[in-house]
Motif scaffolding. Structure first.
Motif, PDB file in Angstrom:
ATOM      1  N   GLY A  21       0.817  -1.213   0.000  1.00 14.99           N
ATOM      2  CA  GLY A  21       0.000   0.000   0.000  1.00 14.99           C
ATOM      3  C   GLY A  21       0.845   1.254   0.000  1.00 14.99           C
ATOM      4  N   GLY A  22       0.183   2.355  -0.257  1.00 14.55           N
ATOM      5  CA  GLY A  22       0.868   3.635  -0.373  1.00 14.55           C
ATOM      6  C   GLY A  22       1.522   4.112   0.905  1.00 14.55           C
ATOM      7  N   ASN A  23       0.975   3.731   2.063  1.00 10.92           N
ATOM      8  CA  ASN A  23       1.550   4.201   3.325  1.00 10.92           C
ATOM      9  C   ASN A  23       2.919   3.597   3.607  1.00 10.92           C
ATOM     10  OD1 ASN A  23      -0.549   5.896   3.870  1.00 10.92           O
ATOM     11  ND2 ASN A  23      -1.599   4.488   5.236  1.00 10.92           N
ATOM     12  N   THR A  24       3.270   2.537   2.923  1.00 12.81           N
ATOM     13  CA  THR A  24       4.576   1.920   3.157  1.00 12.81           C
ATOM     14  C   THR A  24       5.726   2.771   2.629  1.00 12.81           C
ATOM     15  OG1 THR A  24       4.454   0.611   1.124  1.00 12.81           O
ATOM     16  CG2 THR A  24       3.637  -0.421   3.147  1.00 12.81           C
ATOM     17  N   VAL A  25       5.444   3.697   1.745  1.00 13.00           N
ATOM     18  CA  VAL A  25       6.505   4.554   1.203  1.00 13.00           C
ATOM     19  C   VAL A  25       6.510   5.950   1.837  1.00 13.00           C
ATOM     20  CG1 VAL A  25       6.698   3.318  -0.986  1.00 13.00           C
ATOM     21  CG2 VAL A  25       5.083   5.210  -0.794  1.00 13.00           C
ATOM     22  N   LEU A  26       5.754   6.122   2.918  1.00 12.66           N
ATOM     23  CA  LEU A  26       5.712   7.426   3.585  1.00 12.66           C
ATOM     24  C   LEU A  26       7.083   7.926   4.038  1.00 12.66           C
ATOM     25  CD1 LEU A  26       2.462   7.433   5.713  1.00 12.66           C
ATOM     26  CD2 LEU A  26       3.073   8.995   3.881  1.00 12.66           C
ATOM     27  N   PRO A  27       7.961   7.077   4.590  1.00 11.91           N
ATOM     28  CA  PRO A  27       9.266   7.612   4.997  1.00 11.91           C
ATOM     29  C   PRO A  27      10.038   8.236   3.836  1.00 11.91           C
ATOM     30  CG  PRO A  27       8.919   5.473   6.002  1.00 11.91           C
ATOM     31  CD  PRO A  27       7.794   5.679   5.017  1.00 11.91           C
ATOM     32  N   ASP A  28      10.056   7.562   2.696  1.00 10.02           N
ATOM     33  CA  ASP A  28      10.782   8.114   1.550  1.00 10.02           C
ATOM     34  C   ASP A  28      10.049   9.317   0.962  1.00 10.02           C
ATOM     35  OD1 ASP A  28      13.094   8.031  -0.026  1.00 10.02           O
ATOM     36  OD2 ASP A  28      12.011   7.060  -1.662  1.00 10.02           O
ATOM     37  N   MET A  29       8.721   9.262   0.946  1.00  8.80           N
ATOM     38  CA  MET A  29       7.936  10.401   0.465  1.00  8.80           C
ATOM     39  C   MET A  29       8.223  11.621   1.336  1.00  8.80           C
ATOM     40  SD  MET A  29       3.763  10.757   0.136  1.00  8.80           S
ATOM     41  CE  MET A  29       3.592   9.075  -0.372  1.00  8.80           C
ATOM     42  N   HIS A  30       8.247  11.425   2.647  1.00 11.01           N
ATOM     43  CA  HIS A  30       8.545  12.504   3.587  1.00 11.01           C
ATOM     44  C   HIS A  30       9.949  13.046   3.349  1.00 11.01           C
ATOM     45  CE1 HIS A  30      10.191  13.974   7.443  1.00 11.01           C
ATOM     46  NE2 HIS A  30       9.007  14.562   7.550  1.00 11.01           N
ATOM     47  N   LEU A  31      10.908  12.143   3.240  1.00  6.99           N
ATOM     48  CA  LEU A  31      12.299  12.546   3.032  1.00  6.99           C
ATOM     49  C   LEU A  31      12.445  13.404   1.784  1.00  6.99           C
ATOM     50  CD1 LEU A  31      15.310  12.203   3.949  1.00  6.99           C
ATOM     51  CD2 LEU A  31      15.396  10.293   2.340  1.00  6.99           C
ATOM     52  N   GLN A  32      11.850  12.966   0.682  1.00  7.05           N
ATOM     53  CA  GLN A  32      11.996  13.700  -0.571  1.00  7.05           C
ATOM     54  C   GLN A  32      11.195  15.000  -0.583  1.00  7.05           C
ATOM     55  OE1 GLN A  32      11.981  11.459  -4.282  1.00  7.05           O
ATOM     56  NE2 GLN A  32      12.190   9.567  -3.096  1.00  7.05           N
ATOM     57  N   ALA A  33       9.948  14.956  -0.112  1.00 11.12           N
ATOM     58  CA  ALA A  33       9.085  16.143  -0.184  1.00 11.12           C
ATOM     59  C   ALA A  33       9.489  17.217   0.822  1.00 11.12           C
ATOM     60  CB  ALA A  33       7.625  15.753   0.030  1.00 11.12           C
TER      61      ALA A  33
END
Length: 181
Positions: A21-33
């Motif tokens: 699911g999409g929530n599994t990539v939240l750490p990387d999404m947070h890091l990049q954004a």
């Protein structure tokens, strides 16, 4: 244009990593954004995560909100809307295409040992990714000992009991409303 290409690249790659699911990539999404592109602050990221989880529909709504924030900062409201649409398409299309191709051969490998091993391996991988997401969101949202205490108590309640999550969320909201946090 650079912002939109960065959105497409970021969410296109995250799409292929979003196992479980999409929530599994939240750490990387947070890091990049937040850290990489500076489209959002920690607090803004935590806020849009909360909005995306509270809104009806898929939890992947955060992608549209990150895209909106990125485009808004560059081109105003029209850029925000375009950023949200591009980010959502970039997040959905690669994973959907890959799943379509895999499904075609996956059905043929019904009794394969490799298929069994892959299916058994994805469960702990997904749990680990979700735990990492929880840690990143806790760090982004919690700012003092009281917020960490509420997060810890809520986590214990969720793990140890079968209490309706709405009751826990409502209690946390009440604590925020009365000024505890």
């Amino acid at each position: 244009m650079k912002t939109f290409l960065a959105l497409i690249g970021m969410f296109g790659s995250l799409s292929l990593l979003s196992i479980g699911g999409g929530n599994t990539v939240l750490p990387d999404m947070h890091l990049q954004a937040v850290t990489g592109h500076h489209w959002l602050t920690n607090s803004q990221f935590a806020d849009i995560f909360s909005i995306s989880q509270a809104a009806p529909g898929p939890s992947i709504l955060i992608v549209a909100l990150v895209g909106y924030a990125a485009g808004l900062g560059t081109f105003g409201v029209a850029g925000g809307i375009l950023g949200g649409v591009l980010a959502t398409i970039a997040m959905v299309v690669p994973a959907a295409g890959l799943m379509y191709v895999i499904t075609l051969s996956w059905q043929k490998a019904q009794k394969s040992k490799l298929r069994y091993a892959v299916e058994k391996g994805f469960a702990p991988l997904t749990v680990g990714l979700i735990l990492a997401s929880s840690l990143v969101m806790s760090r982004a949202a919690d700012h003092d000992w009281r917020a960490y205490l509420i997060t810890g108590i809520a986590t214990l309640i969720f793990v140890r009991t079968k209490t309706n999550p709405l009751i826990v969320v409502g209690a946390a909201a009440l604590l925020g409303y009365v000024g505890f946090v």
